[in-house]
Design a protein around this motif. Structure first.
Motif, PDB file in Angstrom:
ATOM      1  N   ILE A 287      11.364   6.334   7.268  1.00  0.00           N
ATOM      2  CA  ILE A 287      11.808   6.358   5.879  1.00  0.00           C
ATOM      3  C   ILE A 287      10.790   5.535   5.089  1.00  0.00           C
ATOM      4  CG2 ILE A 287      13.537   5.557   4.216  1.00  0.00           C
ATOM      5  CD1 ILE A 287      15.708   6.185   6.255  1.00  0.00           C
ATOM      6  N   GLU A 288      10.251   6.117   4.023  1.00  0.00           N
ATOM      7  CA  GLU A 288       9.325   5.376   3.171  1.00  0.00           C
ATOM      8  C   GLU A 288       9.900   5.214   1.775  1.00  0.00           C
ATOM      9  OE1 GLU A 288       5.244   6.790   3.241  1.00  0.00           O
ATOM     10  OE2 GLU A 288       5.031   6.267   5.350  1.00  0.00           O
ATOM     11  N   VAL A 289       9.527   4.103   1.163  1.00  0.00           N
ATOM     12  CA  VAL A 289       9.863   3.850  -0.236  1.00  0.00           C
ATOM     13  C   VAL A 289       8.561   3.633  -0.985  1.00  0.00           C
ATOM     14  CG1 VAL A 289      11.008   2.297  -1.863  1.00  0.00           C
ATOM     15  CG2 VAL A 289      12.106   2.846   0.319  1.00  0.00           C
ATOM     16  N   MET A 290       8.380   4.384  -2.082  1.00  0.00           N
ATOM     17  CA  MET A 290       7.172   4.268  -2.898  1.00  0.00           C
ATOM     18  C   MET A 290       7.556   3.971  -4.337  1.00  0.00           C
ATOM     19  SD  MET A 290       4.713   7.390  -1.729  1.00  0.00           S
ATOM     20  CE  MET A 290       3.719   7.192  -0.243  1.00  0.00           C
ATOM     21  N   THR A 291       6.667   3.218  -5.013  1.00  0.00           N
ATOM     22  CA  THR A 291       6.765   3.065  -6.464  1.00  0.00           C
ATOM     23  C   THR A 291       5.505   3.682  -7.075  1.00  0.00           C
ATOM     24  OG1 THR A 291       5.749   0.871  -6.378  1.00  0.00           O
ATOM     25  CG2 THR A 291       8.139   0.963  -6.259  1.00  0.00           C
ATOM     26  N   PHE A 292       5.658   4.199  -8.296  1.00  0.00           N
ATOM     27  CA  PHE A 292       4.575   4.923  -8.958  1.00  0.00           C
ATOM     28  C   PHE A 292       4.325   4.356 -10.348  1.00  0.00           C
ATOM     29  CE2 PHE A 292       6.684   7.787  -6.013  1.00  0.00           C
ATOM     30  CZ  PHE A 292       5.619   8.333  -5.315  1.00  0.00           C
ATOM     31  N   ASP A 293       3.074   4.465 -10.797  1.00  0.00           N
ATOM     32  CA  ASP A 293       2.787   4.085 -12.180  1.00  0.00           C
ATOM     33  C   ASP A 293       2.990   5.302 -13.091  1.00  0.00           C
ATOM     34  OD1 ASP A 293       0.545   5.709 -12.024  1.00  0.00           O
ATOM     35  OD2 ASP A 293      -0.907   4.071 -12.194  1.00  0.00           O
TER      36      ASP A 293
ATOM     37  N   THR B  28       1.906   2.652  -6.504  1.00  0.00           N
ATOM     38  CA  THR B  28       1.667   1.220  -6.704  1.00  0.00           C
ATOM     39  C   THR B  28       2.139   0.393  -5.504  1.00  0.00           C
ATOM     40  OG1 THR B  28       3.735   1.114  -7.947  1.00  0.00           O
ATOM     41  CG2 THR B  28       1.715   1.315  -9.219  1.00  0.00           C
ATOM     42  N   SER B  29       3.073   0.943  -4.732  1.00  0.00           N
ATOM     43  CA  SER B  29       3.462   0.273  -3.484  1.00  0.00           C
ATOM     44  C   SER B  29       4.089   1.273  -2.531  1.00  0.00           C
ATOM     45  CB  SER B  29       4.446  -0.872  -3.746  1.00  0.00           C
ATOM     46  OG  SER B  29       5.704  -0.374  -4.129  1.00  0.00           O
ATOM     47  N   MET B  30       3.900   1.020  -1.259  1.00  0.00           N
ATOM     48  CA  MET B  30       4.489   1.859  -0.205  1.00  0.00           C
ATOM     49  C   MET B  30       5.020   0.943   0.875  1.00  0.00           C
ATOM     50  SD  MET B  30       4.069   3.083   3.092  1.00  0.00           S
ATOM     51  CE  MET B  30       2.785   4.042   3.896  1.00  0.00           C
TER      52      MET B  30
END
Lengths: 124, 124
Positions: free
Chosen positions: A98-104, A110-112
């Protein structure tokens, strides 16, 4: 900063396609300059910046095996997404993190953070 | 701060059991005093502190419907965990979020983020 669900899913699919078919540099290019990557979460090691991130994906591809990826479950969240996917390493191994990502605002990562343990690795 | 996979899974199962069978106060008691809760991620609303968190779960239980929960996928990560689960609201509705939790040394929840959208809600 917020993206709709379809946009977030397209960012995630582009990432999984690039992990499967692209170079480490191509994957790293999906990240912002100052992005962070923790894989697996709990390892105590956070890769900071695109150069370090490219190094991480180079090691992944180091085996020279064919990688294929499948998106299994996708959940959007504003400028973030959480997803369950499978990565097949040749015909030898399958991992389901399971991955969690943030995006600009431009859809760059911006983070994984990748959550998995040896129990989530299957020898095929 | 790190927990092994079995301990993390037991914390998550205790949480899901308490959501299904316990009061809002019982669920809130699994959180630390200064914990944070964002559900759904992207809503722009973060509940801070156990009292606000109890209020959140009171609203959840407000319908008075029977809740049941099922852990579908679990991934550990140091003092964190990511998991996919189902929550059934009576026989009317089923929601399948991905949640990410962090835990303190005693196994209390220090933060919770729930990723889901209307597309992840099924009318039964």
């Amino acid at each position: 900063m917020s993206h709709d669900a379809a946009a977030l899913e397209s960012f995630v699919k582009r990432y999984l396609d690039t992990v499967a078919g692209g170079s480490a540099a191509a994957v790293a290019a999906l990240y912002t300059d100052d992005a962070t990557l923790e894989d697996p979460v709990g390892s105590g090691e956070v890769h900071i910046g695109r150069q370090a991130i490219e190094g991480f994906y180079k090691n992944l591809a180091g085996a020279g095996a064919d990688l294929t990826t499948e998106l299994l479950q996708f959940r959007p969240g504003g400028h973030e997404a959480a997803f369950l996917f499978a990565i097949n390493v040749g015909s030898a191994m399958r991992i389901e993190p399971i991955e969690v990502m943030t995006f600009d605002a431009d859809g760059q990562i911006t983070s994984m953070k990748a959550y998995w343990s040896p129990a989530d690795v299957k020898q095929l």
